[in-house]
Design a protein around this motif. Structure first.
Motif, PDB file in Angstrom:
ATOM      1  N   GLN A  57     -17.456  78.756-124.212  1.00  0.00           N
ATOM      2  CA  GLN A  57     -18.586  77.562-124.331  1.00  0.00           C
ATOM      3  C   GLN A  57     -18.879  77.615-125.842  1.00  0.00           C
ATOM      4  OE1 GLN A  57     -22.310  77.695-122.415  1.00  0.00           O
ATOM      5  NE2 GLN A  57     -21.976  75.377-121.874  1.00  0.00           N
ATOM      6  N   LEU A  58     -19.221  78.590-126.283  1.00  0.00           N
ATOM      7  CA  LEU A  58     -19.896  78.818-127.840  1.00  0.00           C
ATOM      8  C   LEU A  58     -18.807  78.240-128.979  1.00  0.00           C
ATOM      9  CD1 LEU A  58     -21.915  81.940-127.512  1.00  0.00           C
ATOM     10  CD2 LEU A  58     -22.918  79.405-127.477  1.00  0.00           C
ATOM     11  N   ALA A  59     -17.639  78.657-128.538  1.00  0.00           N
ATOM     12  CA  ALA A  59     -16.214  78.381-129.386  1.00  0.00           C
ATOM     13  C   ALA A  59     -15.960  76.992-129.475  1.00  0.00           C
ATOM     14  CB  ALA A  59     -15.083  79.177-128.947  1.00  0.00           C
ATOM     15  N   ILE A  60     -16.168  76.371-128.179  1.00  0.00           N
ATOM     16  CA  ILE A  60     -16.013  74.719-128.192  1.00  0.00           C
ATOM     17  C   ILE A  60     -17.302  74.025-128.860  1.00  0.00           C
ATOM     18  CG2 ILE A  60     -16.311  73.086-126.480  1.00  0.00           C
ATOM     19  CD1 ILE A  60     -14.950  74.660-124.170  1.00  0.00           C
ATOM     20  N   TYR A  61     -18.222  74.504-128.826  1.00  0.00           N
ATOM     21  CA  TYR A  61     -19.172  74.143-129.562  1.00  0.00           C
ATOM     22  C   TYR A  61     -19.203  74.045-131.192  1.00  0.00           C
ATOM     23  CZ  TYR A  61     -22.342  74.109-125.416  1.00  0.00           C
ATOM     24  OH  TYR A  61     -23.223  74.042-124.249  1.00  0.00           O
ATOM     25  N   VAL A  62     -18.775  75.324-131.693  1.00  0.00           N
ATOM     26  CA  VAL A  62     -18.350  75.348-132.912  1.00  0.00           C
ATOM     27  C   VAL A  62     -17.271  74.431-133.548  1.00  0.00           C
ATOM     28  CG1 VAL A  62     -17.408  76.763-134.787  1.00  0.00           C
ATOM     29  CG2 VAL A  62     -18.896  77.717-132.943  1.00  0.00           C
ATOM     30  N   ALA A  63     -16.182  74.334-132.581  1.00  0.00           N
ATOM     31  CA  ALA A  63     -14.975  73.249-132.700  1.00  0.00           C
ATOM     32  C   ALA A  63     -15.819  71.884-132.710  1.00  0.00           C
ATOM     33  CB  ALA A  63     -13.948  73.437-132.019  1.00  0.00           C
ATOM     34  N   ASN A  64     -16.308  71.606-131.697  1.00  0.00           N
ATOM     35  CA  ASN A  64     -16.868  69.953-131.706  1.00  0.00           C
ATOM     36  C   ASN A  64     -17.934  69.903-132.773  1.00  0.00           C
ATOM     37  OD1 ASN A  64     -15.584  69.674-129.316  1.00  0.00           O
ATOM     38  ND2 ASN A  64     -17.406  70.038-128.023  1.00  0.00           N
ATOM     39  N   ASP A  65     -18.699  70.799-133.356  1.00  0.00           N
ATOM     40  CA  ASP A  65     -19.763  70.513-134.385  1.00  0.00           C
ATOM     41  C   ASP A  65     -18.948  70.159-135.766  1.00  0.00           C
ATOM     42  OD1 ASP A  65     -21.874  70.905-132.796  1.00  0.00           O
ATOM     43  OD2 ASP A  65     -22.237  72.946-133.504  1.00  0.00           O
TER      44      ASP A  65
END
Length: 273
Positions: A57-65
């Motif tokens: 989930q945290l990795a997805i947040y980074v990619a999305n940001d």
């Protein structure tokens, strides 16, 4: 005369020679108890699932940001280790259950009486539990760190980097942190005897009190919060240099773990099982 002297000397030698063996036996007994109950393995599995979900989930947040239309929240390329360390904030609460259940479950079931009959030394029992808990949570921490890194790297894609030395160092740091948190939970569990009370005390110590102190953003309160185990462990994991070097954060966390064991030993010696 010589026969009497030889006879008198044997009792003095026997305890010294038998002490290491007695401690090894206590460690073996604690490992057998911890590994033979299903809750240990279910807790480890839960930790793996939480780490898997958190890191992803945290990795997805980074990619999305980095790919959305708002440039203000772009984080750029981040290391896999930083995602792994952020994931520990949630995962630690599953892992510390191993530490508190290693002692509170025995008080609940009454098997602590048998444990203390087999090993009358309260200090030896608690130290053996601490060794087993520390080793188990350290190994589990290595496994959790590896899983978190394997999940985060492909999800981050071009926005992630995973230098070998740095990633391995972060995984080991996570394992050390979780081992000390596990021992902290064990010591508090020995003192409080209740899983609910111990979990409440851990939540307050690791999160609620430090956050309450940091909320007003007053310098003196921030400095007090910096010595709490969760904050000190966070500085250690992040490799911070401010407000103190990361090694100081590690020593503070180790100090809390050691103090909890002393508190637990005092409680075991003062009260009946």
């Amino acid at each position: 005369m010589s026969t009497q002297t030889d006879t008198d000397s044997r009792p003095a030698i026997a305890p010294a020679a038998g002490a290491p063996g007695a401690f090894r036996g206590a460690v073996a007994a604690e490992w057998t108890k911890l590994s033979s109950v299903r809750s240990t393995w279910w807790t480890a599995l839960a930790g793996l699932l939480v780490m898997f979900a958190s890191a992803g989930q945290l990795a997805i947040y980074v990619a999305n940001d980095n790919t959305n239309d708002d440039p203000a929240d772009d984080r750029g390329i981040v290391t896999v280790g930083s995602v792994l360390i952020d994931s520990v904030e949630m995962t630690q609460y599953v892992v510390l259950a191993l530490g508190l259940l290693a002692i509170t479950a025995e008080f609940t079931s009454g098997t602590i009486r048998t444990t203390l009959q087999c090993t009358p030394s309260r200090g030896r029992v608690l130290l053996a539990k601490a060794v087993v808990t520390g080793v188990v949570t350290f190994v589990l921490g290595l496994l959790l760190g590896g899983v978190g890194a394997l999940v985060a790297r492909p999800v981050l894609g071009e926005w992630g980097s995973a230098p070998a030395a740095g990633t391995i160092g972060d995984i080991v740091a996570v394992a050390i942190y979780l081992a000390l948190i596990g021992v902290l939970a064990l010591g508090l569990g020995a003192a409080l005897r209740s899983a609910v009370l111990t979990l409440t005390a851990l939540l307050a110590t690791l999160m609620i009190v430090p956050l309450s102190l940091q909320e007003p953003d007053i310098d003196v309160l921030n400095r007090i919060a910096d010595v709490f185990p969760g904050v000190a462990g966070g500085h250690f994991l992040a490799g911070d240099t401010e407000p103190y070097p990361s090694i100081v954060g590690l020593l503070l966390l180790a100090g809390w773990a050691g103090a909890s064991l002393l508190l637990g030993r005092a409680a075991l010696r003062r009260r009946d099982a």
